[in-house]
Design an enzyme around this catalytic site. Structure first.
Site, PDB file in Angstrom:
ATOM      1  N   ARG A  93      -9.608   0.115  -2.948  1.00  0.00           N
ATOM      2  CA  ARG A  93      -9.785  -0.671  -3.229  1.00  0.00           C
ATOM      3  C   ARG A  93      -9.666  -0.612  -4.617  1.00  0.00           C
ATOM      4  NH1 ARG A  93     -12.547   0.360   1.555  1.00  0.00           N
ATOM      5  NH2 ARG A  93     -12.341  -1.391   2.802  1.00  0.00           N
ATOM      6  N   HIS A 118      -4.802  -2.509  -1.111  1.00  0.00           N
ATOM      7  CA  HIS A 118      -4.100  -2.020  -1.110  1.00  0.00           C
ATOM      8  C   HIS A 118      -2.634  -2.557  -1.254  1.00  0.00           C
ATOM      9  CE1 HIS A 118      -5.888   1.039   0.935  1.00  0.00           C
ATOM     10  NE2 HIS A 118      -6.222   0.352   2.324  1.00  0.00           N
ATOM     11  N   HIS A 188      -0.358   5.131   5.798  1.00  0.00           N
ATOM     12  CA  HIS A 188      -1.447   4.370   6.574  1.00  0.00           C
ATOM     13  C   HIS A 188      -1.292   4.801   8.268  1.00  0.00           C
ATOM     14  CE1 HIS A 188      -5.207   1.967   6.830  1.00  0.00           C
ATOM     15  NE2 HIS A 188      -5.261   2.770   6.217  1.00  0.00           N
ATOM     16  N   GLU A 321      -5.875   9.537   5.021  1.00  0.00           N
ATOM     17  CA  GLU A 321      -4.932   9.295   3.422  1.00  0.00           C
ATOM     18  C   GLU A 321      -5.165   9.787   2.436  1.00  0.00           C
ATOM     19  OE1 GLU A 321      -5.446   4.889   3.735  1.00  0.00           O
ATOM     20  OE2 GLU A 321      -7.127   5.063   5.678  1.00  0.00           O
TER      21      GLU A 321
END
Length: 356
Positions: A93, A118, A188, A321
């Site tokens: 973010r 993203h 992801h 991630e």
């Protein structure tokens, strides 16, 4: 053992490169296999992993990543939870979808409440990449034009997937730009080592080599503070069941509806390890990145049907991630994520599979 292989003109250091590995290719789809039978399927849409088949302790194979059988489902599903894809230009973010760089303010799409997530409305996960294969690797490339999703600079990106005979899936990221720009790339993939149709990942044992997490505000934006994990539900320094503390009364867990936090990695040789005691499958994560975002699929709700015909429900998988920190363009105290002309972005992550 380390050998040097050449992939699309780059000299790439890979462990265990040998000539007998095979790559199958049909338009937009690639399959990597090693000599032990491990298989990885990839797609050019989103440069994504669509399946990883690995054996359990009895030798039975299972696909351990969530996703769909048909690539069109990734494109047309009403909800798009980033199954298996590369996300960017900036993973994570960015507060208020804004950042300042070299005296200029840039505004991005606010596609996650008041914030940017993203890469934007059409991030790297929703575009076609150009694929090419060698005997043991698949390389995807994409050119993100100046101004795309509000980002400055034309960014040339390459992601290379390599499968070794040591059951390692190596992901290498490379990029160059003609203007200064933020960059933060990750994969992801949602993992469930019991198999992608299994109902939960809460019984998996997880270890993360991190003494701290990044504190987040009510919108999951880092505040800039690092919180020690010792004595908290975020302490994975020793392996424990993912579900042991996930519903503890901790303000950070309430914000994320579970784990959805950046763990600040230490300097250990293995950054994280995930183990399913039922199947015996184990996955180690090794990375050059400073952080791992642990996300326990808190927003899957059962309305998406996966490859096995099973509904993907809350906490039926988790993501590890590897990346730099969210909102770094607005947090100068965080590790740098600005790529400038003449510089080369490089990052490497290994997912190593085994059984116990």
């Amino acid at each position: 053992m380390v050998k040097e292989c050449t992939v699309l003109g780059f000299a790439v250091l890979l462990s265990g490169c040998v000539s007998h590995k095979t790559v199958e290719h049909r338009p937009g789809h690639y399959t990597l296999r090693n000599s032990g039978g491990m298989e990885v399927q990839l797609a050019s849409y989103g440069a994504r992993i669509t399946s990883i088949n690995v054996p359990d302790r009895d030798g039975s194979m299972a696909d351990v990543v969530l996703g769909y059988e048909d690539i069109n489902a990734y494109k047309t599903a009403q909800k798009k939870p980033y199954f298996g894809c590369v996300v960017g230009r900036y993973a994570g973010r960015i507060a208020n979808g804004k950042f300042a760089l070299d005296g200029r303010e840039y505004e991005l799409a606010a596609n996650n409440g008041p914030n940017h997530l993203h890469g934007g409305m059409v991030g790297f996960d929703k575009v076609e990449w150009t694929g090419a294969s060698t005997h043991n690797s698949v390389s995807f490339s994409y050119v993100s034009r100046d101004g795309e999703e509000g980002y400055p600079g034309t960014l040339q990106v390459q992601v290379i997937y390599t499968l070794t005979d040591a059951d390692e899936l190596i992901i290498q990221y490379r990029a160059a730009t003609d203007k200064a720009t933020p960059i933060n790339l990750t994969n992801h993939t949602y993992f469930n080592l019991a198999g992608e149709g299994a109902s939960t990942v809460l019984n998996h044992a997880l270890r993360i080599d991190a003494d701290c997490i990044l504190e987040t505000d009510e919108f999951s934006i880092p505040t800039g503070r690092k919180l020690p994990v010792s004595g908290t539900p975020f302490d994975f320094l020793r392996a424990k069941a993912v579900g042991r503390d996930i519903d503890a009364e901790h303000p950070q867990l309430q914000i994320g509806m579970g784990y959805d936090h950046t763990f600040v990695l230490s300097d250990g040789p293995v950054s994280a390890e995930l183990y399913d005691p039922e199947s015996g499958r184990c996955m180690e994560v090794i990375t050059t990145e400073p952080g791992i975002q642990l996300y326990t699929a808190n927003y899957l709700s059962g309305d998406l049907v996966g490859k096995s015909g099973e509904r993907y429900r809350k906490r039926s998988a988790l993501c590890l991630e590897t990346q730099h920190f969210p909102d770094s363009p607005n947090k100068p105290e965080f590790p740098n994520t600005i790529l400038r002309p003449g510089e080369h972005f490089e990052s490497k992550t290994i997912y190593r599979f085994s059984v116990r």
